[in-house]
Design an enzyme around this catalytic site. Structure first.
Site, PDB file in Angstrom:
ATOM      1  CE  LYS A  91      -0.652  -0.038   0.388  1.00 29.77           C
ATOM      2  NZ  LYS A  91      -0.698   0.408  -1.103  1.00 29.77           N
ATOM      3  CD  GLU A 113      -4.198   1.993   8.440  1.00 29.19           C
ATOM      4  OE1 GLU A 113      -3.928   1.265   9.509  1.00 29.19           O
ATOM      5  OE2 GLU A 113      -3.267   2.116   7.702  1.00 29.19           O
ATOM      6  CB  SER A 379       4.644   0.887  -6.133  1.00 22.62           C
ATOM      7  OG  SER A 379       3.660   1.542  -6.466  1.00 22.62           O
TER       8      SER A 379
HETATM    9  C1  LIG Z   1      -0.824   1.592  -1.313  1.00 22.34           C
HETATM   10  C2  LIG Z   1       0.165   1.858  -2.664  1.00 22.34           C
HETATM   11  C3  LIG Z   1       0.845   2.883  -2.906  1.00 22.34           C
HETATM   12  C4  LIG Z   1       1.004   4.038  -1.857  1.00 22.34           C
HETATM   13  O1  LIG Z   1       1.366   3.842  -0.651  1.00 22.34           O
HETATM   14  P1  LIG Z   1       3.111   4.325  -0.322  1.00 22.34           P
HETATM   15  O2  LIG Z   1       3.013   4.120   0.964  1.00 22.34           O
HETATM   16  O3  LIG Z   1       3.339   5.815  -0.730  1.00 22.34           O
HETATM   17  O4  LIG Z   1       3.967   3.231  -1.122  1.00 22.34           O
HETATM   18  C5  LIG Z   1       1.628   3.172  -4.074  1.00 22.34           C
HETATM   19  N1  LIG Z   1       1.349   2.033  -5.029  1.00 22.34           N
HETATM   20  C6  LIG Z   1       0.753   1.179  -4.715  1.00 22.34           C
HETATM   21  C7  LIG Z   1       0.704  -0.011  -6.025  1.00 22.34           C
HETATM   22  C8  LIG Z   1       0.014   0.926  -3.521  1.00 22.34           C
HETATM   23  O5  LIG Z   1      -0.742  -0.330  -3.598  1.00 22.34           O
END
Ligand SMILES: *Cc1c(COP(=O)(O)O)cnc(C)c1O
Length: 398
Positions: A91, A113, A379
């Site tokens: 993020k 948000e 992610s």
């Molecule tokens: C917020 C988050 C997501 C989901 O958000 P996307 O916009 O779909 O990437 C996925 N993985 C992690 C680790 C997150 O913090």
């Protein structure tokens, strides 16, 4: 990039996208639409962003060849380590880009948000680093459920405003943030947390996350002698980490793109976040996309064990990539994701976020060609999910 898979001059991806905002917000959205490309493609902007991504966030992230997972699958699996970024997830790619943009727009105040609190933390982080005021709207229920992230935001000087309307969750927090933006159009920039919202947010945010696939190409070139993997797999909530991992492969037709959404208790259970599978076209948070809704157009509550995937909408580009057949979307249940998190931990010594575990879980049903090169976008890391993992551990050991 410009192809039929990217945004057109009117802000659409095929039939999806656009900017559906109240009259009072037209000025803000229009200002952004007019200026965003000039600002973010400017050389000085790009070099400041690159420096921060490198020095502050920790880019480039490694592309790790996972030997034990590969052996299990009879494929070559590479893990893109976005979990090693500052704040523990992808993020920060977006919030760093948007804070620099806000400065160039002359904004003095940031709002955001957040649901699980991950986007709130990534926003509070860059605001502290830049010395800019930060207000984060969060459903009152989420404020209770996500106490550690609330503490992080407060520690970095952000004001967390609990929202007591509606279901007291993300959708209500979003409405409150929009209301704030309407009342403070001159001073304030709204940092949206995924590739959702009115045009130009989805396109702008996808460009900030595109650094992930740019790095994958370079790293794969060094590791495999070719820039293109056979397959890229990523989890999808709003879809930002997935778009980042897909971006520079979207126009390479031989690369298979797979998005993994949360089935929750099961696609047909009524407790699910499988928007790509069950959603129908509708407007949510400023754009036309697929939305979980009933026959009257009421938005349904989404469910997933991972707070970051439990969203009743999805970014418009994903809706288009599915409809056009360019990318494929599958879903994984809570139980499958939990199991996959344990397997990755024990095979590779990497504890993924619960969101991310959905992407790894799909590998178990996937049948690769022999020697296939697969990149999984990791992610985020699992620190924030240790309470859920501990409950599961205790169950396993009972
Ligand atoms: C917020 C988050 C997501 C989901 O958000 P996307 O916009 O779909 O990437 C996925 N993985 C992690 C680790 C997150 O913090």
């Amino acid at each position: 990039m410009s192809s039929s898979y990217f945004v057109d001059a009117d802000g659409y991806y095929g039939e999806f996208g656009g900017a559906f905002v109240p009259e009072m917000l037209h000025g803000n959205v229009e200002e952004l639409r007019e200026k965003y490309l000039d600002i973010i493609t400017d050389e000085a902007f790009q070099s400041e962003l690159s420096r921060l991504l490198h020095d502050y966030a920790g880019r480039p992230t490694p592309l790790y060849f996972a030997p034990r997972l590969s052996a299990e699958l009879s494929a070559k699996v590479y893990i893109k380590r976005e979990d090693l970024l500052h704040t523990g997830a992808h993020k920060v790619n977006n919030t760093l880009g948007q804070i620099l943009l806000a400065k160039r727009l002359g904004k003095k105040r940031i709002i955001a948000e957040t649901g699980a609190g991950q986007h709130g933390v990534a926003t509070a982080t860059v605001c502290a680093m830049m010395g800019i005021e930060c207000v984060v709207y969060m459903g009152a229920l989420d404020v209770e459920r996500q106490a550690p992230n609330v503490a992080r935001m407060r520690m970095m000087g952000a004001r967390v405003v609990p929202v007591n309307s509606g279901s007291k969750t993300l959708k209500d927090a979003t409405n409150e943030a929009l209301r704030d933006w309407i009342n403070n159009p001159e001073s304030t920039h709204y940092i949206i947390g995924s590739v959702v919202g009115p045009h130009p947010f989805p396109d702008m945010i996808s460009r900030f996350h595109a650094v992930t696939s740019r790095e994958i190409r370079e790293q794969l070139k060094r590791a495999e002698g070719r820039e293109l993997p056979d397959t890229v797999v990523a989890c999808v909530g709003g879809g930002s980490n997935a778009i980042g991992a897909f971006y520079h492969f979207i126009d390479e037709a031989q690369v298979q793109l797979i998005g993994v959404e949360a089935a929750g208790c099961g696609v047909d259970s009524g407790e699910t976040a499988a928007t790509m599978r069950l959603g129908s076209p509708g407007v949510l948070h400023g754009s036309m996309s697929l939305v979980l809704q009933n026959d009257d157009g009421q938005i349904l509550e989404a469910h997933s064990v991972s707070a970051g995937l439990d969203y009743p909408g999805v970014g418009p580009q994903h809706a288009h990539l599915q409809k056009s057949g360019r990318a494929k979307y599958v879903s994984i249940t809570d139980a499958e994701a939990l199991q996959a998190a344990f397997e990755l931990a024990r095979l590779e010594g990497i504890i993924p976020a619960l969101e991310t575990a959905h992407a790894f879980a799909y590998l178990k049903q996937y049948e690769p060609k022999s020697g296939e090169v697969i990149v999984v976008n990791c992610s985020g890391r699992g620190d924030k999910d240790m309470a859920a993992y501990l409950t599961e551990l205790n169950k396993q050991e009972a």
